[in-house]
Design a protein around this motif. Sequence first.
Motif, mmCIF file in Angstrom:
data_model
loop_
_atom_site.group_PDB
_atom_site.id
_atom_site.type_symbol
_atom_site.label_atom_id
_atom_site.label_comp_id
_atom_site.label_asym_id
_atom_site.label_seq_id
_atom_site.Cartn_x
_atom_site.Cartn_y
_atom_site.Cartn_z
ATOM 1 N N VAL A 186 0.873 -1.171 0.000
ATOM 2 C CA VAL A 186 0.000 0.000 0.000
ATOM 3 C C VAL A 186 0.910 1.222 0.000
ATOM 4 N N VAL A 187 0.649 2.160 -0.901
ATOM 5 C CA VAL A 187 1.413 3.407 -0.941
ATOM 6 C C VAL A 187 0.550 4.504 -0.334
ATOM 7 N N VAL A 188 1.089 5.183 0.688
ATOM 8 C CA VAL A 188 0.338 6.254 1.348
ATOM 9 C C VAL A 188 1.135 7.547 1.300
ATOM 10 N N GLU A 189 0.420 8.626 1.506
ATOM 11 C CA GLU A 189 1.067 9.927 1.628
ATOM 12 C C GLU A 189 1.945 9.897 2.873
ATOM 13 N N ASN A 190 3.211 10.241 2.719
ATOM 14 C CA ASN A 190 4.136 10.119 3.839
ATOM 15 C C ASN A 190 3.843 11.172 4.911
ATOM 16 N N GLY A 216 7.873 8.956 -3.994
ATOM 17 C CA GLY A 216 6.469 9.020 -4.385
ATOM 18 C C GLY A 216 5.492 8.692 -3.287
ATOM 19 N N GLY A 217 5.973 8.478 -2.070
ATOM 20 C CA GLY A 217 5.099 8.150 -0.950
ATOM 21 C C GLY A 217 5.750 7.127 -0.042
ATOM 22 N N LEU A 218 5.046 6.794 1.020
ATOM 23 C CA LEU A 218 5.533 5.797 1.967
ATOM 24 C C LEU A 218 4.980 4.442 1.546
ATOM 25 N N LEU A 219 5.873 3.483 1.265
ATOM 26 C CA LEU A 219 5.455 2.142 0.857
ATOM 27 C C LEU A 219 5.254 1.278 2.091
ATOM 28 N N LEU A 220 4.064 0.724 2.228
ATOM 29 C CA LEU A 220 3.739 -0.124 3.365
ATOM 30 C C LEU A 220 3.592 -1.566 2.902
ATOM 31 N N GLY A 221 4.120 -2.480 3.712
ATOM 32 C CA GLY A 221 3.963 -3.900 3.407
ATOM 33 C C GLY A 221 3.819 -4.677 4.701
ATOM 34 N N ALA A 238 -4.952 -5.201 2.352
ATOM 35 C CA ALA A 238 -4.445 -3.827 2.430
ATOM 36 C C ALA A 238 -4.730 -3.201 3.798
ATOM 37 N N ALA A 239 -5.930 -3.438 4.311
ATOM 38 C CA ALA A 239 -6.277 -2.898 5.632
ATOM 39 C C ALA A 239 -5.384 -3.487 6.714
ATOM 40 N N GLY A 240 -5.076 -4.772 6.594
ATOM 41 C CA GLY A 240 -4.185 -5.405 7.552
ATOM 42 C C GLY A 240 -2.783 -4.843 7.495
ATOM 43 N N ILE A 241 -2.311 -4.546 6.299
ATOM 44 C CA ILE A 241 -0.982 -3.954 6.132
ATOM 45 C C ILE A 241 -0.907 -2.595 6.835
ATOM 46 N N VAL A 242 -1.904 -1.770 6.582
ATOM 47 C CA VAL A 242 -1.923 -0.441 7.210
ATOM 48 C C VAL A 242 -1.971 -0.565 8.732
ATOM 49 N N ALA A 243 -2.792 -1.478 9.221
ATOM 50 C CA ALA A 243 -2.921 -1.647 10.676
ATOM 51 C C ALA A 243 -1.612 -2.095 11.311
ATOM 52 N N ALA A 259 -2.023 4.466 -3.592
ATOM 53 C CA ALA A 259 -2.035 3.381 -4.575
ATOM 54 C C ALA A 259 -1.920 2.038 -3.880
ATOM 55 N N HIS A 260 -2.291 1.005 -4.605
ATOM 56 C CA HIS A 260 -2.104 -0.383 -4.166
ATOM 57 C C HIS A 260 -1.255 -1.087 -5.229
ATOM 58 N N ARG A 261 -0.348 -1.927 -4.780
ATOM 59 C CA ARG A 261 0.529 -2.627 -5.712
ATOM 60 C C ARG A 261 0.624 -4.108 -5.342
#
Length: 315
Positions: A186-190, A216-221, A238-243, A259-261
């Motif tokens: 998941v790519v989020v605004e840093n 380009g943003g903060l990459l979350l995994g 994706a929700a689990g990754i963010v959490a 974005a989602h990748r």
Amino acid sequence: MANELNDEVIVVGAGVAGLTTAVVLAESGRRVRVWARETGGRTTSAVAGALWWPYRIEPEALVGEWALVSLVVYEELAARPAETGVRLVDGVHGGLRLDGLGRWAARVPGLTGTDEGVAARLPLIDMPVHLAWLRQRLERAGGTVEEREVRALDEVAARVVVNCTGLGARSLVPDPAVRPVRGQLVVVENPGITTWYTSVDEVEGGASAYFFPQPGGLLLGGTAEEDGWSLEPDPAVAAGIVARCAAVRPEIAGARVLAHRVGLRPYRSAVRLARELRPDGSVLVHNYGHGGAGITVAWGCAREAAGLVDAGPTA
């Protein structure tokens, strides 16, 4: 295969392994063409988190040397981050211990143990920029990249063919030992995070927490789903990754999703770096199966592959 062979080296695959191998060969004086169905942002390499670190790749004894060769190159490229996409960034591998790492770790500058895990200043690579830079470097050395689908390695008419097809090797070789390990990001605004973080603690399905600050943003995994083929992002995943990432840095919880990748890591029980003499006298060199560390070992493997290209007929 066609009856007439040309004297060029044809590298099949335009991910980081293919382009880096092509660069090494072209800069050694070879005439090189890269053939690939997908290039640039459509390759698996383009969606990688791209922190230098041996991850889900075997065998450890060889991987360490390949990774260290690559580390030296990336440290040099980090002097020109806007051009190469490579930066040196501080961070922590949470839960790791120095004494649990391979012998290669003793040669990584500044790698230290902390109460939290293992801290280091490591290359973090903006892959779209880096892939474009590799292609430009290849073209400056006289090489070319062609979008061309290869359905069988035997159809490639060249004296030397280098197979850097990653997961594609499963059908092209064919090699059923190559398997996908699905990774979702998941790519989020840093929200102002300047350091990277990974956790060794994996839950069901290989899920873990890591974040990498990229331009380009903060990459979350992330995830490591063995034999997962879907390229569609899963909203629940994706929700689990963010959490999980927000449990480490709470400010991530409110960050806007950009974005989602999804990428499929080409895992194999051991990287295949090998040379074959084919019945028509041509040479086929394999360089695939890098799992989650294709970027980490790219230059080390590329140089070894180039050495196999130049080896004698009995190699």
